[in-house]
Structure formats: C-alpha cells, structure tokens
Design a protein around this motif. Structure first.
Motif, PDB file in Angstrom:
ATOM      1  N   GLN A 167       0.842  -1.206   0.000  1.00  0.00           N
ATOM      2  CA  GLN A 167       0.000   0.000   0.000  1.00  0.00           C
ATOM      3  C   GLN A 167       0.875   1.253   0.000  1.00  0.00           C
ATOM      4  OE1 GLN A 167      -3.154   0.678  -0.387  1.00  0.00           O
ATOM      5  NE2 GLN A 167      -2.851   2.855   0.002  1.00  0.00           N
ATOM      6  N   LYS A 168       1.938   1.260   0.830  1.00  0.00           N
ATOM      7  CA  LYS A 168       2.853   2.412   0.879  1.00  0.00           C
ATOM      8  C   LYS A 168       3.548   2.605  -0.463  1.00  0.00           C
ATOM      9  CE  LYS A 168       3.900   2.300   5.820  1.00  0.00           C
ATOM     10  NZ  LYS A 168       4.927   2.096   6.837  1.00  0.00           N
ATOM     11  N   LEU A 169       3.876   1.498  -1.129  1.00  0.00           N
ATOM     12  CA  LEU A 169       4.561   1.588  -2.423  1.00  0.00           C
ATOM     13  C   LEU A 169       3.659   2.222  -3.477  1.00  0.00           C
ATOM     14  CD1 LEU A 169       7.146   0.964  -3.999  1.00  0.00           C
ATOM     15  CD2 LEU A 169       6.227  -1.297  -4.479  1.00  0.00           C
ATOM     16  N   THR A 170       2.385   1.852  -3.484  1.00  0.00           N
ATOM     17  CA  THR A 170       1.470   2.423  -4.492  1.00  0.00           C
ATOM     18  C   THR A 170       1.131   3.874  -4.204  1.00  0.00           C
ATOM     19  OG1 THR A 170      -0.447   1.548  -3.301  1.00  0.00           O
ATOM     20  CG2 THR A 170       0.438   0.202  -5.094  1.00  0.00           C
ATOM     21  N   SER A 171       1.160   4.280  -2.932  1.00  0.00           N
ATOM     22  CA  SER A 171       0.814   5.666  -2.595  1.00  0.00           C
ATOM     23  C   SER A 171       2.024   6.564  -2.411  1.00  0.00           C
ATOM     24  CB  SER A 171      -0.039   5.687  -1.316  1.00  0.00           C
ATOM     25  OG  SER A 171       0.705   5.210  -0.219  1.00  0.00           O
ATOM     26  N   ALA A 172       3.243   6.042  -2.572  1.00  0.00           N
ATOM     27  CA  ALA A 172       4.464   6.845  -2.378  1.00  0.00           C
ATOM     28  C   ALA A 172       4.544   7.947  -3.427  1.00  0.00           C
ATOM     29  CB  ALA A 172       5.690   5.945  -2.448  1.00  0.00           C
ATOM     30  N   GLU A 177      10.279   7.775  -0.315  1.00  0.00           N
ATOM     31  CA  GLU A 177       9.150   6.952   0.124  1.00  0.00           C
ATOM     32  C   GLU A 177       9.052   5.666  -0.697  1.00  0.00           C
ATOM     33  OE1 GLU A 177       5.807   9.571  -0.262  1.00  0.00           O
ATOM     34  OE2 GLU A 177       6.156  10.517   1.690  1.00  0.00           O
ATOM     35  N   LYS A 178       9.302   5.776  -1.995  1.00  0.00           N
ATOM     36  CA  LYS A 178       9.260   4.584  -2.858  1.00  0.00           C
ATOM     37  C   LYS A 178      10.361   3.598  -2.486  1.00  0.00           C
ATOM     38  CE  LYS A 178       7.242   6.953  -6.815  1.00  0.00           C
ATOM     39  NZ  LYS A 178       7.496   7.532  -8.134  1.00  0.00           N
ATOM     40  N   ALA A 179      11.562   4.114  -2.238  1.00  0.00           N
ATOM     41  CA  ALA A 179      12.691   3.248  -1.891  1.00  0.00           C
ATOM     42  C   ALA A 179      12.439   2.536  -0.563  1.00  0.00           C
ATOM     43  CB  ALA A 179      13.983   4.054  -1.825  1.00  0.00           C
ATOM     44  N   GLU A 180      11.953   3.283   0.437  1.00  0.00           N
ATOM     45  CA  GLU A 180      11.677   2.675   1.742  1.00  0.00           C
ATOM     46  C   GLU A 180      10.585   1.614   1.629  1.00  0.00           C
ATOM     47  OE1 GLU A 180      10.781   6.095   4.139  1.00  0.00           O
ATOM     48  OE2 GLU A 180      12.888   6.391   4.697  1.00  0.00           O
ATOM     49  N   ALA A 181       9.538   1.918   0.868  1.00  0.00           N
ATOM     50  CA  ALA A 181       8.445   0.961   0.691  1.00  0.00           C
ATOM     51  C   ALA A 181       8.929  -0.271  -0.072  1.00  0.00           C
ATOM     52  CB  ALA A 181       7.282   1.621  -0.036  1.00  0.00           C
ATOM     53  N   GLN A 182       9.784  -0.085  -1.073  1.00  0.00           N
ATOM     54  CA  GLN A 182      10.283  -1.216  -1.851  1.00  0.00           C
ATOM     55  C   GLN A 182      11.135  -2.146  -0.988  1.00  0.00           C
ATOM     56  OE1 GLN A 182       9.479  -1.955  -5.207  1.00  0.00           O
ATOM     57  NE2 GLN A 182      10.315  -3.885  -4.448  1.00  0.00           N
ATOM     58  N   ILE A 183      11.943  -1.567  -0.095  1.00  0.00           N
ATOM     59  CA  ILE A 183      12.734  -2.391   0.829  1.00  0.00           C
ATOM     60  C   ILE A 183      11.802  -3.217   1.703  1.00  0.00           C
ATOM     61  CG2 ILE A 183      14.279  -2.320   2.839  1.00  0.00           C
ATOM     62  CD1 ILE A 183      15.621   0.139   1.465  1.00  0.00           C
ATOM     63  N   GLY A 184      10.742  -2.591   2.221  1.00  0.00           N
ATOM     64  CA  GLY A 184       9.768  -3.315   3.044  1.00  0.00           C
ATOM     65  C   GLY A 184       9.093  -4.438   2.280  1.00  0.00           C
ATOM     66  N   VAL A 185       8.743  -4.173   1.025  1.00  0.00           N
ATOM     67  CA  VAL A 185       8.114  -5.201   0.187  1.00  0.00           C
ATOM     68  C   VAL A 185       9.086  -6.352  -0.053  1.00  0.00           C
ATOM     69  CG1 VAL A 185       7.239  -5.692  -2.139  1.00  0.00           C
ATOM     70  CG2 VAL A 185       6.448  -3.665  -0.916  1.00  0.00           C
ATOM     71  N   ASP A 186      10.348  -6.032  -0.365  1.00  0.00           N
ATOM     72  CA  ASP A 186      11.348  -7.073  -0.633  1.00  0.00           C
ATOM     73  C   ASP A 186      11.569  -7.969   0.586  1.00  0.00           C
ATOM     74  OD1 ASP A 186      11.638  -6.005  -3.156  1.00  0.00           O
ATOM     75  OD2 ASP A 186      13.563  -5.031  -2.742  1.00  0.00           O
ATOM     76  N   VAL A 187      11.712  -7.359   1.762  1.00  0.00           N
ATOM     77  CA  VAL A 187      11.967  -8.142   2.973  1.00  0.00           C
ATOM     78  C   VAL A 187      10.755  -9.001   3.328  1.00  0.00           C
ATOM     79  CG1 VAL A 187      12.406  -8.000   5.464  1.00  0.00           C
ATOM     80  CG2 VAL A 187      13.726  -6.587   3.891  1.00  0.00           C
ATOM     81  N   HIS A 188       9.556  -8.405   3.263  1.00  0.00           N
ATOM     82  CA  HIS A 188       8.355  -9.173   3.618  1.00  0.00           C
ATOM     83  C   HIS A 188       8.050 -10.252   2.574  1.00  0.00           C
ATOM     84  CE1 HIS A 188       7.854  -6.064   6.643  1.00  0.00           C
ATOM     85  NE2 HIS A 188       7.014  -6.898   7.238  1.00  0.00           N
ATOM     86  N   SER A 189       8.370  -9.988   1.320  1.00  0.00           N
ATOM     87  CA  SER A 189       8.189 -11.035   0.292  1.00  0.00           C
ATOM     88  C   SER A 189       9.132 -12.200   0.545  1.00  0.00           C
ATOM     89  CB  SER A 189       8.436 -10.465  -1.100  1.00  0.00           C
ATOM     90  OG  SER A 189       7.482  -9.487  -1.418  1.00  0.00           O
ATOM     91  N   ALA A 190      10.386 -11.894   0.922  1.00  0.00           N
ATOM     92  CA  ALA A 190      11.353 -12.953   1.245  1.00  0.00           C
ATOM     93  C   ALA A 190      10.919 -13.725   2.485  1.00  0.00           C
ATOM     94  CB  ALA A 190      12.741 -12.357   1.432  1.00  0.00           C
ATOM     95  N   LEU A 191      10.395 -13.017   3.489  1.00  0.00           N
ATOM     96  CA  LEU A 191       9.888 -13.684   4.690  1.00  0.00           C
ATOM     97  C   LEU A 191       8.730 -14.619   4.320  1.00  0.00           C
ATOM     98  CD1 LEU A 191       9.820 -10.818   7.332  1.00  0.00           C
ATOM     99  CD2 LEU A 191      10.778 -13.088   7.701  1.00  0.00           C
TER     100      LEU A 191
END
Length: 197
Positions: A167-172, A177-191
């Motif tokens: 959600q943060k990535l689409t609204s960044a 904001e995009k970079a921070e959201a992308q890092i969160g998406v990458d880590v949570h996708s790996a988890l």
C-alpha cells in the motif's frame, strides 16, 4: 598522482605476508605512535583491530571435517564458534553452500534463509541482509543486520506487513518513500517465501 599512490599501495601489499599471527607493529606504526605521544602525552594512540583481535587459527594442511561458524548481529552473537557440517546462505548471486575447506570468499547477503546443517539437524534463520566471510581455514563469519530463527516468525504479521508496504509503495510520492516501501516489500516477500516454501 593516482598511479603513484596505487603503486605504493600495491608494493606495501606485496611485501606484507598473510598470516594467522597478529602482526608486529610496523616501523610506520611505531613512528606514528612516537609522534602521537609527543603531541598528546595524556592520550594513548589509537589502536588498530589487529591489536585487540585474537588471531585466527592457521590454515590446516588437510581439510577439516567441520566448518566453524560465527553469526554476528549488531546486538548479539547468535552462533559463536559452532562446528557444523555445512551452511547455506542467501547470497545476492544465489544460494551458496559452504562446506569445510571452502575457498576464501566474501559474499553479500540478501533477505532469505540461512540453514545450518549439523548431521540430520537443520536450523534455519531468516537473514535480512549482511555479508558472509568465508576463510580458508574452514571458518565462516556471517555478519547480518537481523537474523531470526524461522520458527519464531509470525506468518500473520508477515502477511500484514507485506500488505502495508505494498500500500505504501502504491501511494508513495517521493523517491525516498518509494525506496523505503520497496525495501519493506522485498523483505516481507522474502519472509513470506521462507515461510511458505
């Protein structure tokens, strides 16, 4: 100028022998310490890591039967001198298996599973990022930003975090904001992949 500095550095690197013993202070270090003491007699000169680190054991002539692993985090040491059969780390170039006698390597780690194999027992850790330092004496130092045993991860929290970061990535609106959201998406996708796969 650059060429002179590079040549000087290469010459000093060639003259320095690699050893498992702590090096004696060089003439340059001794001269620096003398000048330091003259200018600031009340403060000890700065120390280099080699002055307080214990030396690694020498490279054995035969391949050992075990790999010694250290897993260091900024706030703790999860594994310390643990002898195992093998580890598999999530390197940026792909999964990398490390056995005793592995060639010396430095690998950047990406979010993923590190598995530690001891006979039939396998312990899995989720690692967010870091570096793996594989030494020729069958030692492996894994330095990670975060590492958690996989059985301590809550799948519901991972799904919730993945949804929030998507959600943060689409609204960044800014690059930050995009970079921070992308890092969160990458880590949570790996988890998520670690838990489901």
């Amino acid at each position: 100028m650059f060429r002179q500095v590079t040549t000087r550095l290469l010459r000093s690197a060639k003259s320095r022998a690699f050893s498992s013993e702590a090096p004696a202070p060089s003439a340059g270090e001794s001269a620096f310490a003398e000048k330091w003491r003259k200018l600031t007699p009340n403060i000890d000169p700065p120390r280099t890591p080699s002055s307080y680190m214990s030396p690694r054991p020498p490279t054995p002539s035969t391949i050992p039967t075990k790999l010694t692993v250290n897993l260091a985090l900024p706030y703790s040491s999860s594994l310390s001198s643990k002898e195992v059969d093998m580890i598999i780390v999530p390197a940026t170039t792909g999964q990398m298996g490390v056995l005793p006698g592995h060639v010396a390597t430095i690998a950047e780690l990406k979010p993923g599973i590190m598995s530690v194999h001891e006979g039939n027992d396998v312990t899995k850790y989720f690692i967010s990022s870091g570096f793996a330092f594989i030494h020729p004496n069958s030692y492996a130092d894994i330095v990670a930003v975060e590492a958690v045993p996989i059985d301590q991860i809550d799948p519901a929290a991972v799904q919730k975090g993945l949804a929030e970061f998507n959600q943060k990535l689409t609204s960044a609106s800014t690059d930050l904001e995009k970079a921070e959201a992308q890092i969160g998406v990458d880590v949570h996708s790996a988890l998520n992949a670690a838990l489901t796969g």
